[in-house]
Design a protein around this motif. Structure first.
Motif, mmCIF file in Angstrom:
data_model
loop_
_atom_site.group_PDB
_atom_site.id
_atom_site.type_symbol
_atom_site.label_atom_id
_atom_site.label_comp_id
_atom_site.label_asym_id
_atom_site.label_seq_id
_atom_site.Cartn_x
_atom_site.Cartn_y
_atom_site.Cartn_z
ATOM 1 N N VAL B 123 25.095 46.170 33.281
ATOM 2 C CA VAL B 123 25.161 45.078 34.257
ATOM 3 C C VAL B 123 26.605 44.929 34.734
ATOM 4 N N ASP B 124 26.801 45.044 36.038
ATOM 5 C CA ASP B 124 28.133 44.828 36.610
ATOM 6 C C ASP B 124 28.158 43.383 37.124
ATOM 7 N N GLY B 125 28.245 42.457 36.175
ATOM 8 C CA GLY B 125 28.093 41.030 36.480
ATOM 9 C C GLY B 125 29.095 40.510 37.497
ATOM 10 N N THR B 126 30.338 40.967 37.404
ATOM 11 C CA THR B 126 31.365 40.476 38.334
ATOM 12 C C THR B 126 31.397 41.321 39.602
ATOM 13 N N GLN B 127 30.666 42.424 39.595
ATOM 14 C CA GLN B 127 30.609 43.386 40.713
ATOM 15 C C GLN B 127 31.951 44.086 40.930
ATOM 16 N N GLU B 128 32.846 43.922 39.976
ATOM 17 C CA GLU B 128 34.189 44.470 40.129
ATOM 18 C C GLU B 128 34.168 46.001 40.107
ATOM 19 N N VAL B 129 33.309 46.549 39.237
ATOM 20 C CA VAL B 129 33.255 48.014 39.127
ATOM 21 C C VAL B 129 32.744 48.612 40.445
#
Lengths: 201, 202
Positions: B123-129
């Motif tokens: 899960v890329d929760g912060t969408q930073e990746v």
């Protein structure tokens, strides 16, 4: 709406004059006169009927979606026109696309001079789903379904900066061009068309 | 004065949005950032866990997108074929689950179990990746090469040229890249495009 109503009054008036004058003055016996009055009513109702059921057709109904290949679309894209052209890439399963669709429809109805084309990236096997969807949403903009597989071979030819994500929209006028790869918000189409018009020739 | 507020807001939103239109993120040859993301088994996964591998196939994908669904089986097969060669799959879901309920953590766990995922599904929760990599759609592949602990980007793009039918594929973009990379050759086609679902940004 006032224009439509006004148009309707004119039609009825026209009908009253054209079909009744001849009828009323031809017959000599009263029963024929009664008949002609009856006919007058019928013709009035007929016109009312035509008016009620045909007026919505002034805004053209959506025809069945045509399935096209990239070459067909490319022709459409390279056809240079003096009027603005808006081409939107979408699909029924794409939520942001479906969300912005009413803005296109609204703009299309208000600005018939702007050419619009919706390019569906739904799967060709599901074209009926697209037809049903368009009818339900009362979309009158022409729609084609792009049936291709090797997207990499043509995405750049449509727009070099396009990553392939949808929704994506191209605004064209002659050689002027604006490309956006995001969900449009209310009023944005209008702004982008203005922006397109401001680009120097 | 107040009547201009919506217009100003709109212009500001447009500004933000067009910033996203500009191609950002990694290009082939860039060093990929490490990450620490939550896996469906509640454990954390980082690129450094893969430092003994030759590389990794990072795929931004999700549950809800029809394109992602069409590639599910192919992603499983890629992992089966290439994990043993030193290129395991790492799947990352960058979507905001408040916009797509089907992309929630629980739904990810369910899907991975149903399909028998043999690879992490993060899960890329912060969408930073996703933002740093420059992913825009699902599925969006980044093939990484392990250069002595540093992971460099060797290929960006699509898995193959036919989303509809795996049997009708003629160009295996990703597999060709892996094979060329593994043979120490130059990756000929190191960037491809494909139609996909927009990443649901917060």
């Amino acid at each position: 709406m006032p224009t439509k109503r006004h148009f309707g009054v004119l039609l009825k008036k026209y009908n009253f004059i054209s079909s009744s004058t001849a009828d009323v003055f031809l017959p000599e016996e009263s029963w024929i006169t009664l008949g002609s009055v009856f006919r007058l009513y019928v013709s009035m109702y007929r016109f009312l009927f035509i008016l009620l059921f045909n007026m919505p057709l002034v805004v053209q109904a959506q025809e069945a979606v045509t399935i096209v290949k990239f070459e067909d679309l490319h022709k459409e894209l390279s056809a240079q026109s003096d009027s603005a052209t808006v081409i939107n890439f979408w699909a029924t399963w794409c939520k942001p696309c479906v969300k912005e669709l009413p803005y296109f429809e609204e703009y299309h109805r208000a600005h018939p001079e702007v050419r619009m084309l919706l390019v569906s990236l739904d799967f060709s096997e599901e074209v009926e789903k697209v037809n049903t969807f368009l009818a339900k949403k009362k979309i009158t903009i022409p729609v084609v379904l792009l049936d291709e597989t090797d997207y990499n071979s043509f995405i750049d030819k449509i727009e070099p900066t396009w990553s392939g994500a949808i929704p994506a929209t191209i605004f064209l006028r002659g050689k002027k061009r604006i490309f956006v790869e995001h969900e449009l918000v209310e009023g944005e189409i209008d702004l982008l068309i203005q922006q397109l018009n401001r680009i120097p020739e | 004065m107040m009547k201009y507020v919506p217009v100003v807001l709109l212009v500001m939103t447009l500004g933000l949005m067009s910033a996203r239109d500009v191609a950002e993120g990694y290009q082939v040859g860039d060093v990929a950032m490490d990450f620490s993301l939550k896996n469906i088994d509640e454990g954390m996964v980082s690129l450094k866990d893969y430092s003994d591998k030759k590389g990794a196939i990072v795929i931004f994908t999700c549950n809800h997108c029809p394109y992602a669904k069409m590639y599910e089986q192919r992603i499983i097969e890629l992992d089966k074929k290439y994990a043993s060669m030193g290129y395991p799959v790492i799947a990352i879901n960058p979507n905001d689950p408040t916009q797509e309920a089907e992309d929630s953590f629980e739904e990810m766990q369910k899907r991975a179990k149903e399909k028998g995922y043999t690879f992490p599904y993060l899960v890329d929760g912060t969408q930073e990746v996703a933002k740093t990599y420059g992913a825009t759609r699902t599925p969006h592949v980044y093939l990484l090469k392990n250069d002595g602990g540093k992971f460099t980007v060797a290929y960006i793009g699509a898995i193959d040229d036919n989303h509809k039918d795996a049997k009708a594929v003629t160009k295996r973009y990703l597999e060709d890249a892996i094979q060329q990379l593994d043979a120490g050759k130059k990756v000929e086609t190191n960037f491809t495009k494909a139609i996909g679902c927009t990443i649901k940004w917060k």
